[in-house]
Scaffold this active site. Sequence first.
Site, PDB file in Angstrom:
ATOM      1  N   ASP A 112       0.824  -1.216   0.000  1.00 31.51           N
ATOM      2  CA  ASP A 112       0.000   0.000   0.000  1.00 31.51           C
ATOM      3  C   ASP A 112       0.860   1.269   0.000  1.00 31.51           C
ATOM      4  O   ASP A 112       0.469   2.293  -0.564  1.00 31.51           O
ATOM      5  CB  ASP A 112      -0.936   0.004   1.202  1.00 31.51           C
ATOM      6  CG  ASP A 112      -2.171  -0.871   0.979  1.00 31.51           C
ATOM      7  OD1 ASP A 112      -2.336  -1.388  -0.141  1.00 31.51           O
ATOM      8  OD2 ASP A 112      -2.965  -1.038   1.927  1.00 31.51           O
ATOM      9  N   ARG A 160       2.432   6.291  -2.607  1.00 31.35           N
ATOM     10  CA  ARG A 160       3.467   7.172  -3.162  1.00 31.35           C
ATOM     11  C   ARG A 160       3.225   7.415  -4.648  1.00 31.35           C
ATOM     12  O   ARG A 160       3.307   8.554  -5.128  1.00 31.35           O
ATOM     13  CB  ARG A 160       4.860   6.566  -2.950  1.00 31.35           C
ATOM     14  CG  ARG A 160       5.399   6.725  -1.547  1.00 31.35           C
ATOM     15  CD  ARG A 160       6.869   6.356  -1.478  1.00 31.35           C
ATOM     16  NE  ARG A 160       7.105   4.965  -1.801  1.00 31.35           N
ATOM     17  CZ  ARG A 160       7.017   3.960  -0.926  1.00 31.35           C
ATOM     18  NH1 ARG A 160       6.685   4.212   0.338  1.00 31.35           N
ATOM     19  NH2 ARG A 160       7.274   2.724  -1.290  1.00 31.35           N
ATOM     20  N   ASP A 202      -3.601  10.297  22.788  1.00 30.85           N
ATOM     21  CA  ASP A 202      -2.275  10.085  22.200  1.00 30.85           C
ATOM     22  C   ASP A 202      -2.209  10.653  20.788  1.00 30.85           C
ATOM     23  O   ASP A 202      -1.125  10.968  20.289  1.00 30.85           O
ATOM     24  CB  ASP A 202      -1.935   8.598  22.159  1.00 30.85           C
ATOM     25  CG  ASP A 202      -1.598   8.053  23.534  1.00 30.85           C
ATOM     26  OD1 ASP A 202      -1.509   8.845  24.485  1.00 30.85           O
ATOM     27  OD2 ASP A 202      -1.435   6.819  23.664  1.00 30.85           O
ATOM     28  N   THR A 249      -9.736   0.882   6.462  1.00 29.02           N
ATOM     29  CA  THR A 249      -9.155  -0.448   6.677  1.00 29.02           C
ATOM     30  C   THR A 249      -7.667  -0.376   6.998  1.00 29.02           C
ATOM     31  O   THR A 249      -6.978  -1.400   6.983  1.00 29.02           O
ATOM     32  CB  THR A 249      -9.375  -1.331   5.430  1.00 29.02           C
ATOM     33  OG1 THR A 249      -8.932  -0.618   4.260  1.00 29.02           O
ATOM     34  CG2 THR A 249     -10.839  -1.689   5.274  1.00 29.02           C
ATOM     35  N   TYR A 294      -4.843   2.359   9.436  1.00 30.18           N
ATOM     36  CA  TYR A 294      -4.567   2.686  10.836  1.00 30.18           C
ATOM     37  C   TYR A 294      -5.855   2.943  11.609  1.00 30.18           C
ATOM     38  O   TYR A 294      -5.997   2.578  12.775  1.00 30.18           O
ATOM     39  CB  TYR A 294      -3.647   3.908  10.876  1.00 30.18           C
ATOM     40  CG  TYR A 294      -3.029   4.237  12.226  1.00 30.18           C
ATOM     41  CD1 TYR A 294      -3.259   3.446  13.360  1.00 30.18           C
ATOM     42  CD2 TYR A 294      -2.197   5.332  12.359  1.00 30.18           C
ATOM     43  CE1 TYR A 294      -2.684   3.754  14.580  1.00 30.18           C
ATOM     44  CE2 TYR A 294      -1.606   5.656  13.578  1.00 30.18           C
ATOM     45  CZ  TYR A 294      -1.870   4.861  14.685  1.00 30.18           C
ATOM     46  OH  TYR A 294      -1.295   5.171  15.898  1.00 30.18           O
ATOM     47  N   SER A 295      -6.822   3.556  10.954  1.00 31.67           N
ATOM     48  CA  SER A 295      -8.108   3.837  11.595  1.00 31.67           C
ATOM     49  C   SER A 295      -8.741   2.573  12.165  1.00 31.67           C
ATOM     50  O   SER A 295      -9.255   2.563  13.290  1.00 31.67           O
ATOM     51  CB  SER A 295      -9.053   4.493  10.577  1.00 31.67           C
ATOM     52  OG  SER A 295     -10.360   4.601  11.092  1.00 31.67           O
ATOM     53  N   GLN A 323       3.411   9.425   4.344  1.00 37.33           N
ATOM     54  CA  GLN A 323       4.435   9.894   3.410  1.00 37.33           C
ATOM     55  C   GLN A 323       4.950  11.302   3.707  1.00 37.33           C
ATOM     56  O   GLN A 323       6.112  11.603   3.487  1.00 37.33           O
ATOM     57  CB  GLN A 323       3.872   9.891   1.978  1.00 37.33           C
ATOM     58  CG  GLN A 323       3.214   8.601   1.536  1.00 37.33           C
ATOM     59  CD  GLN A 323       4.182   7.448   1.472  1.00 37.33           C
ATOM     60  OE1 GLN A 323       5.319   7.601   1.023  1.00 37.33           O
ATOM     61  NE2 GLN A 323       3.745   6.279   1.923  1.00 37.33           N
TER      62      GLN A 323
END
Length: 276
Positions: A66, A71, A165, A176, A178-179, A235
């Site tokens: 991914d 990128r 945090d 789908t 980090y969330s 990125q």
Amino acid sequence: MRIGVVARFDIDKSVELAGKIVEFLIEKDVDTLIDTNLASKLNKYHDIASDLEDMDVDMVVAVGGDGTVLRTQGIINQKKIPLFGINMGAVGFLTEIDPAETFTALEQVLAGKYFVDKRTQLRVWHNKELHKALNEVVIMTQKPAKMLHIEISVDDEVVEELRADGLIIATPSGSTAYSMSAGGPIVDPRVAAFIIVPICPFKLGARPTVVPNDSVIKVKFLREGKKAVAVIDGQFEEEINYMDEFIFKKAEDYAYFVRLSKNFYRRVREKLQGGV
């Protein structure tokens, strides 16, 4: 059809597969371009090499995970070139095709048996407009074990003030990523929504929130002396200071992907069962 080929060139298997793809396309008499860095890594195809930002093609085949897709898409986004991802990563929600299926899938593409899937993106402002996000913007403290004190508003209505945090503002494509790991919902890409997900909030009532994607989301930083950083799609980074404000809106342009099937839920099941 004119096709460009890029790959994650620090992984030998990705470079090797990309080389085979270029060879396959040339044998099929497809007008082919190859990313300059990839050509250098392969030490061949220099006569058809091009920098990615200069490629004038009908689609780009990206070999990698991914991160490679994000990128690549970030560079070709302004040209509205659809991207076809071959997954060489661990999970790869944005890359539909597994390596073993590569050439069968390319045969389908060359036969015109595909469709183009368009995905919503986020526009991001902090003093000036920043890079667009296809997946998410993650806001976190610069120092570990420190908390942010933030105010979140949607369409000028305060939704929450909390210490946490960090915070994630995600698109359905990023639901789908980090969330999801932070407890956010999986959202079908066809849903016109954005997701606001606190990371480890110091408040039991602070929960992920789904908002319409025509909303204006604002995040203000309330703790003096605490610096933070925003990371766009893993990125691009932007430093944040006290009383700074981040603004998020739906982008007018989309990201485009070449797809062979519409089985979003089957793909999610397979990725979550097999992902490590």
